[in-house]
Design a protein around this motif. Structure first.
Motif, PDB file in Angstrom:
ATOM      1  N   ALA A 194      26.192  46.884  -6.341  1.00  0.00           N
ATOM      2  CA  ALA A 194      26.122  45.652  -6.679  1.00  0.00           C
ATOM      3  C   ALA A 194      26.526  45.656  -8.173  1.00  0.00           C
ATOM      4  CB  ALA A 194      24.493  45.555  -6.642  1.00  0.00           C
ATOM      5  N   PHE A 195      26.498  44.411  -8.714  1.00  0.00           N
ATOM      6  CA  PHE A 195      26.704  43.985 -10.058  1.00  0.00           C
ATOM      7  C   PHE A 195      25.461  43.737 -10.651  1.00  0.00           C
ATOM      8  CE2 PHE A 195      27.636  40.960 -13.495  1.00  0.00           C
ATOM      9  CZ  PHE A 195      28.558  41.640 -14.281  1.00  0.00           C
ATOM     10  N   CYS A 196      25.183  44.424 -12.375  1.00  0.00           N
ATOM     11  CA  CYS A 196      24.184  43.833 -13.128  1.00  0.00           C
ATOM     12  C   CYS A 196      24.792  43.344 -14.294  1.00  0.00           C
ATOM     13  CB  CYS A 196      23.179  44.852 -13.022  1.00  0.00           C
ATOM     14  SG  CYS A 196      23.531  46.590 -13.922  1.00  0.00           S
ATOM     15  N   THR A 197      24.119  42.806 -15.132  1.00  0.00           N
ATOM     16  CA  THR A 197      24.494  42.408 -16.216  1.00  0.00           C
ATOM     17  C   THR A 197      23.859  43.512 -17.427  1.00  0.00           C
ATOM     18  OG1 THR A 197      22.295  41.115 -16.887  1.00  0.00           O
ATOM     19  CG2 THR A 197      24.046  39.899 -15.882  1.00  0.00           C
ATOM     20  N   PRO A 198      24.211  43.604 -18.578  1.00  0.00           N
ATOM     21  CA  PRO A 198      23.808  44.731 -19.552  1.00  0.00           C
ATOM     22  C   PRO A 198      22.289  44.795 -19.770  1.00  0.00           C
ATOM     23  CG  PRO A 198      25.984  43.559 -20.449  1.00  0.00           C
ATOM     24  CD  PRO A 198      25.514  42.846 -19.131  1.00  0.00           C
ATOM     25  N   GLU A 199      21.908  43.310 -19.756  1.00  0.00           N
ATOM     26  CA  GLU A 199      20.594  43.129 -19.924  1.00  0.00           C
ATOM     27  C   GLU A 199      19.747  43.645 -18.757  1.00  0.00           C
ATOM     28  OE1 GLU A 199      22.846  40.910 -22.464  1.00  0.00           O
ATOM     29  OE2 GLU A 199      22.699  40.671 -20.098  1.00  0.00           O
ATOM     30  N   GLN A 200      20.281  43.632 -17.463  1.00  0.00           N
ATOM     31  CA  GLN A 200      19.510  44.168 -16.362  1.00  0.00           C
ATOM     32  C   GLN A 200      19.511  45.713 -16.136  1.00  0.00           C
ATOM     33  OE1 GLN A 200      21.715  41.726 -13.610  1.00  0.00           O
ATOM     34  NE2 GLN A 200      19.932  40.363 -13.315  1.00  0.00           N
ATOM     35  N   ALA A 201      20.455  46.421 -16.935  1.00  0.00           N
ATOM     36  CA  ALA A 201      20.811  47.715 -16.440  1.00  0.00           C
ATOM     37  C   ALA A 201      19.745  48.761 -16.446  1.00  0.00           C
ATOM     38  CB  ALA A 201      22.138  48.166 -17.379  1.00  0.00           C
ATOM     39  N   VAL A 202      18.929  48.730 -17.366  1.00  0.00           N
ATOM     40  CA  VAL A 202      17.784  49.471 -17.547  1.00  0.00           C
ATOM     41  C   VAL A 202      16.718  49.480 -16.543  1.00  0.00           C
ATOM     42  CG1 VAL A 202      15.514  50.469 -18.854  1.00  0.00           C
ATOM     43  CG2 VAL A 202      17.756  49.936 -20.096  1.00  0.00           C
ATOM     44  N   GLU A 203      16.369  48.177 -15.999  1.00  0.00           N
ATOM     45  CA  GLU A 203      15.526  48.214 -15.039  1.00  0.00           C
ATOM     46  C   GLU A 203      15.954  48.269 -13.671  1.00  0.00           C
ATOM     47  OE1 GLU A 203      12.267  47.369 -15.437  1.00  0.00           O
ATOM     48  OE2 GLU A 203      12.657  47.687 -17.679  1.00  0.00           O
ATOM     49  N   VAL A 204      17.405  47.916 -13.542  1.00  0.00           N
ATOM     50  CA  VAL A 204      17.901  48.413 -12.416  1.00  0.00           C
ATOM     51  C   VAL A 204      17.895  49.875 -12.054  1.00  0.00           C
ATOM     52  CG1 VAL A 204      20.352  48.454 -11.094  1.00  0.00           C
ATOM     53  CG2 VAL A 204      19.600  46.242 -12.033  1.00  0.00           C
TER      54      VAL A 204
END
Length: 570
Positions: A273-283
Motif C-alpha cells: 500500500a501507500f502511506c503519507t509521511p505522517e502515517q508511516a510510523v503508525e503504519v
C-alpha cells in the motif's frame, strides 16, 4: 476438529517467564562462570549480545580436556549507520580493550564487537551507552537496526528519510526497564549510572514480543542501497517535485532458510500500500501488531513475517494492517526500484562539502603488518571530526570533507596501506560476506575468511575477459541463514557442507529478483572456476546492455550450465 491452541516453541516460554527480558541475567552475571545458561542466552539477544565460542579452538580444548572458548558478540543499534567520530573512536577503544582487537561493520549499517568475555559484558554495554549509543534491540525478536540510505545530501528528500528513521527507532523500541537495570545500574548500590528505564510495560510488543526478528529499511527508487526487498517492512520513498509525498509500503521480505525443511525459503517483500509521511510510523506499528498477533509462535523456523504474508496473501494482510491502523490505505504509487548506488568514492553533498565512501572489505576493521585500518580510522576521526555513515555493503562514508582537504584524506588512507575505493577492483567492491567461522555458531563453512582469496582468484580472469569494470554482486554466507543477503545477488555462495557451497545465480545488483540454485555442493577449490565459466558464458552470449544477473535469469539454470561448459575460459 481440535480447538486446542498450538504448542508454543520453547523460546516463547522463555520470553513469557522473563519478566520483560530480565530473566536471571543479573544472577548469572554475578556467578563465577565463563558462560550463560540456555534461557538467558535467548534473552541476551534482545540486549544486543550473542554468546559464541571460538570454533578454531574447540578441538585443541577438547584434546586438553577443557570446555569451549566462550565470548560474547556485542552489536550496537546505529540507525541509518550514522555515527560521530567521537563514537567511532570510543568503539575502537572498546575493541582493543575489551574485544578481540577487531571490529565488524555489519550488513545492517551498524558495528559489532567480538571476543568480549562474560566478565566484561556489563562494562562493554555500559560504555557503549555512555557515548550515546545503545545495544538494545540490535538483536532479538523485535525491530532491529533501521536501515536507511547513508548518503549525506543537502536536499530535503534525504533529510526526511533520516527523520523517519529516527522516528521509527523511537516508536518501535522495546520499553522494558530491564535493559537499564542490568547494564546502566551499579550492581553494588542499585543506583542508576545513566538515566533511563521506566515501568514494566510493552504497549507495542506485549510480554512475549514478536515471534521472530523484524527488519525495517527506507530507500529511494533510484537508490536501493539498503536492499529494501529483503526487509520485513520497507518504505520506498515516492518523490514529486523534490519532496517526499509518501512511501510505497513493502512487506514480507526475508532471507533465512533451513535447507532440510522445504517449507522454509527466501522471500522478497511484496508491495502492499501507500502511506503519507505522517502515517508511516503508525503504519509500521500496525504491521508489527499483525505479526505479533498472527505470526507463528509454534515453529521459529517459519516464524518470520514473510510466511504470514505468503500464507494469507498480501490483500488479506493489508486488510489486517488497515484494521490495526484504523483506516484504509491508498494503493501503491507506480514508483519502484530502478538503481543502486553504493556511495563509494567522492560524492558531492550539495552544500559545498564532499563525502568519501571507502570500501572496507567484508566490513572488518583491523591492524596487521600489511594494513592498518583501525589506525587509519583513528587518524581520520581525529583529523576531520566529522560524521561517519556505514553502508549496507559493510563500508564507510566520511562526510563533510572540505574540497581543500580531499587530498589530505586520501593521503591518510594510503599511508596506512589501505586501498582507496579507486584502487579496489569492481568485483571486490561489490562483494560481501557474513562473519561465519570461527565465531558464528550457525556457520557450516568459511565466509569472511574465504571471500578475499576468492576475489584474488577472480580479478585477473575477469580482466582478461574484459569484464573487470562490470558491476555484479557476489555474496557469501557460511550457512543458509543468509545474513549477507545472498539470495537476491547476481551470484552467491551459501555454505552447505564442510568446504562445500551452493552456488546461486540470476539475482541482480538491483535487489528485486531472487536467484536460482545453479549448482549444489561445489567444493571450495572449484568455486573460482565455476564463476569464471559463468562470466565467460555471459561474455559470449549476453545481449547489449544486459547485466550478468539479467543474463543468468534470462537463460536459466540448464542453458547456463551448457553455455558455461562450452564457453572459452581465459
Amino acid at each position: 476438529m481440535s480447538t486446542e491452541a498450538p504448542k508454543l516453541s520453547p523460546v516463547e516460554k522463555i520470553k513469557e517467564e522473563s519478566q520483560f527480558l530480565k530473566g536471571t541475567i543479573d544472577t548469572e552475571m554475578a556467578a563465577d562462570s565463563d558462560h550463560f545458561g540456555k534461557s538467558d542466552i535467548q534473552l541476551l539477544k534482545f540486549h544486543g549480545t550473542y554468546q559464541q565460542d571460538d570454533r578454531d579452538k574447540r578441538l585443541e580444548l577438547k584434546k586438553a580436556g577443557g570446555g569451549k572458548a566462550y565470548a560474547m558478540m556485542v552489536r550496537c543499534r546505529i540507525p541509518g549507520g550514522r555515527i560521530t567520530s567521537e563514537q567511532m573512536l570510543a568503539q575502537l577503544d572498546l575493541c582493543d580493550e575489551l574485544g578481540d582487537s577487531t571490529m565488524k561493520i555489519t550488513t545492517r549499517q551498524t558495528l559489532q564487537l567480538h571476543g568480549v568475555l562474560k566478565k566484561d559484558l556489563r562494562a562493554t554495554i555500559h560504555r557503549i551507552n555512555e557515548i550515546q549509543l545503545s545495544t538494545l534491540a540490535a538483536c532479538g525478536d523485535v525491530n532491529r537496526n533501521v536501515m536507511c540510505c547513508p548518503a549525506k545530501r543537502a536536499d530535503g528528500v534525504h533529510q526526511a528519510m533520516v527523520q523517519l528513521t529516527d522516528e521509527l527507532v523511537t516508536a518501535l523500541a522495546p520499553q522494558t526497564p530491564a535493559y537499564h537495570e542490568l547494564w546502566l545500574t551499579d550492581p553494588e548500590t542499585g543506583e542508576k549510572t545513566l538515566e533511563g528505564g521506566g515501568p514494566i510495560v510493552e504497549p507495542l510488543y506485549g510480554p512475549t514480543y514478536l515471534p521472530r526478528k523484524f527488519k525495517v529499511g527506507i530507500a529511494l527508487p533510484e537508490d536501493n542501497c539498503i536492499d529494501i526487498y529483503t526487509q520485513d517492512l520497507g518504505f520506498l520513498a515516492v518523490v514529486r517535485d523534490g519532496a517526499i509525498i509518501g512511501y510505497n509500503v513493502l512487506v514480507g521480505g526475508g532471507m533465512g532458510v533451513t535447507p532440510a525443511l522445504k517449507r522454509t525459503y527466501p522471500a522478497l517483500a511484496k508491495r502492499m500500500a501507500f502511506c503519507t509521511p505522517e502515517q508511516a510510523v503508525e503504519v509500521s506499528k500496525a504491521v508489527i501488531k499483525v505479526q505479533r498477533d498472527h505470526g507463528n509462535r509454534a515453529d521459529r523456523k517459519v516464524a518470520r513475517m514473510k510466511y504470514l504474508v505468503d500464507e494469507w496473501g498480501v490483500e488479506k494482510f493489508r486488510r489486517a494492517v488497515e484494521e490495526q491502523f484504523g483506516q484504509p490505505l491508498a494503493d501503491c504509487e507506480p514508483d519502484d526500484v530502478t538503481g543502486f548506488d553504493d556511495h563509494m568514492g567522492w560524492q558531492d553533498q550539495g552544500d559545498g562539502k564532499w563525502s568519501y565512501g571507502l570500501n572496507i572489505e567484508n566490513g572488518r576493521l583491523y591492524d596487521n603488518d600489511k594494513r592498518q585500518l583501525k589506525a587509519m580510522m583513528r587518524e581520520v576521526c581525529r583529523t576531520f571530526g566529522t560524521e561517519l555513515r556505514m553502508t549496507g555493503h559493510q563500508s564507510i562514508i566520511v562526510t563533510d570533507v572540505d574540497p581543500a582537504d580531499k587530498d589530505k584524506l586520501i593521503e591518510i588512507i594510503k599511508r596506512h596501506n589501505v586501498p582507496t575505493t579507486e584502487e579496489t577492483s569492481t568485483v571486490r567492491r561489490w562483494s560481501m560476506a557474513c562473519v561465519a567461522l570461527p565465531t558464528c555458531g550457525l556457520a557450516i563453512t568459511e565466509s569472511e575468511r574465504r571471500l578475499p582469496s576468492l576475489i584474488d582468484d577472480l580479478e585477473q580472469p575477469l580482466a582478461k575477459l574484459g569484464l573487470d569494470k562490470e558491476r555484479f554482486t557476489i555474496r557469501v554466507t557460511g550457512c543458509p541463514n543468509g545474513c549477507a543477503r545472498p539470495y537476491n545477488a547476481d551470484l552467491a555462495l551459501v555454505g552447505k557442507a564442510k568446504d562445500k557451497y551452493t552456488l546461486f545465480a540470476g539475482g541482480g545488483w538491483l535487489g528485486n529478483r531472487l536467484a536460482y540454485l545453479y549448482k549444489d555442493l561445489v567444493p571450495s577449490d572449484q568455486i573460482a572456476g565455476e564463476i569464471v565459466a559463468i562470466a565467460s558464458a555471459y561474455k559470449a552470449n549476453r545481449n547489449d546492455g544486459e547485466s550478468l544477473g539479467d543474463f543468468c535469469a534470462r537463460v536459466g539454470q540448464e542453458d547456463l550450465t551448457v553455455m558455461a561448459a562450452a564457453a572459452p575460459t581465459p
